[in-house]
Scaffold this active site. Structure first.
Site, short mmCIF file in Angstrom:
data_model
loop_
_atom_site.label_atom_id
_atom_site.label_comp_id
_atom_site.label_asym_id
_atom_site.label_seq_id
_atom_site.Cartn_x
_atom_site.Cartn_y
_atom_site.Cartn_z
N ASP A 148 0.85 -1.19 0.00
CA ASP A 148 0.00 0.00 0.00
C ASP A 148 0.88 1.24 0.00
O ASP A 148 1.22 1.77 1.06
CB ASP A 148 -0.92 -0.01 1.22
CG ASP A 148 -1.87 1.18 1.25
OD1 ASP A 148 -1.87 1.97 0.28
OD2 ASP A 148 -2.60 1.32 2.25
N ASP A 172 4.66 -3.07 4.60
CA ASP A 172 3.46 -2.85 5.41
C ASP A 172 2.64 -4.14 5.53
O ASP A 172 3.01 -5.18 4.97
CB ASP A 172 2.61 -1.72 4.82
CG ASP A 172 2.31 -1.90 3.33
OD1 ASP A 172 2.14 -3.06 2.91
OD2 ASP A 172 2.25 -0.89 2.61
N ASP A 327 10.62 -8.99 24.00
CA ASP A 327 11.94 -8.45 23.72
C ASP A 327 12.72 -8.22 25.02
O ASP A 327 12.16 -7.81 26.04
CB ASP A 327 11.78 -7.13 22.96
CG ASP A 327 13.09 -6.60 22.42
OD1 ASP A 327 13.75 -7.34 21.67
OD2 ASP A 327 13.45 -5.46 22.75
N GLU A 356 12.82 -13.51 24.58
CA GLU A 356 14.12 -13.32 23.92
C GLU A 356 15.21 -13.37 25.00
O GLU A 356 15.42 -12.41 25.73
CB GLU A 356 14.19 -11.99 23.18
CG GLU A 356 15.52 -11.84 22.42
CD GLU A 356 15.95 -10.40 22.19
OE1 GLU A 356 16.76 -10.18 21.26
OE2 GLU A 356 15.51 -9.51 22.93
N ASP A 423 18.75 -9.89 14.26
CA ASP A 423 19.88 -9.57 15.14
C ASP A 423 21.15 -10.34 14.79
O ASP A 423 22.12 -10.29 15.55
CB ASP A 423 19.51 -9.87 16.60
CG ASP A 423 18.58 -8.82 17.19
OD1 ASP A 423 18.69 -7.65 16.80
OD2 ASP A 423 17.75 -9.17 18.06
N ARG A 471 18.82 -6.87 6.97
CA ARG A 471 17.43 -6.43 6.90
C ARG A 471 17.08 -5.87 5.52
O ARG A 471 16.37 -4.87 5.39
CB ARG A 471 17.16 -5.39 8.01
CG ARG A 471 17.50 -5.90 9.40
CD ARG A 471 17.33 -4.84 10.48
NE ARG A 471 17.75 -5.36 11.79
CZ ARG A 471 17.66 -4.67 12.93
NH1 ARG A 471 17.18 -3.44 12.92
NH2 ARG A 471 18.06 -5.20 14.07
#
Length: 591
Positions: A148, A172, A327, A356, A423, A471
């Site tokens: 979008d 998204d 996290d 985590e 990570d 990433r």
């Protein structure tokens, strides 16, 4: 001679625990290859002479120093007293009880023994059953797909550009919805999303609003549409909860910045010195690492606790989420997590609570906090062998043995086994671009117990050094995808889903001393058995393995032509970084 100084057992944790509401697992450690046989003597403590039994213990795992033994017991009255008889090669025995070591068994069954007082159902650590069948796929939302363009952030860059710490490409929730058929075809049945809540960064670990989906990802309604679409395809959905810290634009923190000690939120954070500022790169308030934009929340504050528990409750109730990934979970107090678990399980007893934590996590995995943790120790074991090539097959097997012995079995069954994430450096990069080595690591991951997770793009051969290059934007141009690798992933996922033995606990490593980089292991359950050979070497190997079931109808799977099955042995010729997977039904079962 039995090396008594190596013998270890204690009540609780991974040594003596309830596996389910009727079964106890009792474990003991001995020096490796020092004790050929151990018997567990156990009974009912209020009438031990009437209700007693002797159970031969099985060697469940070994590492470089120790053997680990286990026995499963179903006490008739849910109570148990017990001791161990350690037998040596010469016929002598040593009797190990709570009071120490003795050369004679106890004269009175209940005196000085180990005591499991009562198997309370409420104390049993029972992770959600569905997690044992799950194959997760991790999505970094900003980089998966832009479905979008109308919600793209200002300054969005062209899809596929070089990622940096601060740039945006427009990924998204609509982009995920648009590619759910791709994920279904891959075979995964659970999705884990990095944070979706409103924040300023591309990774969204600096939460500004815990009750709102970041506008560049979509809306709360769009998330509900995504969750419903996933559930319609039999996929579970796990979201990332950042409760250790918030972002610097989180309104309570902004209020503290503006009003200091006079702020009603002053105790929401861990402030060491007023006013809040950064001195020589170190904030005067506690943060994640030393990141000024990520102030640490005070989960000991009742208002903070109530706020975060409401966040956890809201998204499960309103969106139908299947759980939370937590996290920096090891830096939040245990009491908060106990209350969090109680609240989440009240809403959805089958919700998966995943922490985590990158180190030994037994304190969080006793049934009162998390169902599982991200199994980074497992990650490193596999990377050190298959990718970095720092260990040999024997050392690999020993490291896996240490892991197996370190946790209760039901924890291992749902442990989040990943080979890469946002990570870490990408798996293919760690394998120096060698796709065949990457396949071997993935093959072990997908034929081992626990819950495997695939990092987006690994299945098509995406590479990338550590953050931010790990990433990158998902590659949707099929001409740029490694379609042969994608077919391998689909095949291995399908194999895992079709065979419970590849998800169960039956595991044995077979050493092949003449080939130190050849990993051979068996997987089995009551109905079937697998023999798997992985050649982690850049040269071909020829190997002969004694057949675990002479005369069984062993067959290769996935069409590997490299193994020859004879009456008493299996012969394989494996190419460099090649593998063979053989399958046979257990005698007496249908093929």
């Amino acid at each position: 001679m039995i090396m008594l100084e190596a013998v270890y057992h204690r009540m609780g944790q991974n040594w003596s625990y309830a596996y389910n509401d009727s079964t106890l697992h009792i474990r003991i450690r001995t020096k490796r290859d020092n004790v050929p046989r151990i018997d567990l003597h156990c009974g009912e403590k209020y009438d031990p002479e009437k209700y007693k039994e002797t159970i031969p213990m099985e060697r469940m795992a070994s590492d470089g120093l120790f053997d680990y033994w286990q026995a499963a017991v179903q006490p008739r009255y849910r109570r148990l007293v017990y001791y161990f008889a350690l037998h040596s090669d010469n016929g002598d025995a040593v009797y190990f009880m709570e009071k120490g070591f003795f050369d004679q068994p106890p004269k009175v069954m209940y005196e000085g023994l180990f005591d499991f007082p009562y198997l309370n159902r409420q104390d049993v650590h029972t992770p959600p059953a569905w997690v044992k069948e799950a194959i997760f796929y991790q999505i970094f939302p900003e980089r998966f797909a832009n479905g979008d363009p109308s919600n793209d952030p200002e300054g969005v860059q062209e899809w596929g550009g070089t990622p940096s710490a601060g740039n945006f490409f427009g990924g998204d929730l609509q982009g995920v919805i648009d590619h759910l058929d791709y994920l279904s075809d891959l075979g995964v049945n659970a999705l884990y999303f990095n944070p979706l809540f409103a924040a300023t960064t591309n990774h969204k670990y600096d939460t500004a609003d815990y009750m709102k989906i970041d506008p560049q990802f979509g809306t709360n309604e769009k998330l509900k549409e995504l969750v419903d679409a996933c559930h319609a395809r039999g996929m579970r959905v796990l979201l990332d909860a950042v409760f250790n810290h918030c972002g610097h634009t989180f309104p309570p923190f902004v209020d503290v910045l503006n009003n200091g000690l006079n702020s009603r939120y002053a105790d929401w954070f861990h402030v060491r010195e007023w006013p809040l500022r950064v001195v020589d790169g170190i904030p005067t308030y506690d943060t994640f690492a030393f990141e000024p934009i990520m102030p640490k929340l005070n989960t000991g504050n009742e208002e903070v606790k109530a706020y975060l528990l409401n966040v956890g409750r809201y998204w499960l109730e309103e969106m139908g989420l299947d759980g939370w990934r937590l996290d920096v979970a090891n830096e939040v107090d245990h009491q908060f997590w106990r209350e969090f678990r109680s609240e989440i399980k009240r809403i959805n007893p089958s919700a998966y609570i995943l922490g985590e934590i990158m180190h030994d996590s037994m304190p969080w995995l006793q049934g009162d906090q998390f169902d599982a943790v991200m199994n980074y120790p497992f990650t490193n074991i596999l990377l050190n062998f298959f990718a970095r090539r720092l260990t040999n097959a024997a050392e690999f097997a020993q490291a896996i043995g240490t892991q197996l012995a370190g946790y209760p079995q039901q924890v291992t069954e749902v442990s989040f086994n990943l080979l890469g994430s946002h990570d870490t450096t990408r798996l293919l990069t760690l394998c120096s671009g060698n796709v065949e080595r990457m396949k071997l690591a993935t093959l072990f991951q997908l034929t081992y117990q626990g819950t495997p997770c695939i990092y987006y793009g690994d299945e098509i051969g995406m590479d990338g050094e550590y953050d931010p290059l790990n990433r990158k934007c998902m590659e949707w141009d099929k001409s740029k995808q490694n379609t042969e690798l994608l077919a391998f992933f689909r095949s291995m996922i399908s194999l895992r889903k079709a065979h419970p033995a590849l998800r169960g606990s039956g595991l044995r490593f077979l050493p092949v001393l003449e080939h130190p980089q050849l990993l051979v292991y068996e997987r089995w359950d009551d109905n079937e058995r697998f023999l798997i050979m992985l050649n982690n070497e850049d040269a071909p190997v020829n190997v002969v393995i004694p057949a675990a079931q002479p005369g069984a109808s062993w067959r290769t799977v996935n069409g590997e032509p490299c193994a020859v099955v004879e009456e008493s042995s299996i012969q394989a010729a494996l190419p460099p970084y090649g593998y063979a997977i053989l399958h046979a039904p257990i005698a007496g079962t249908a093929e």
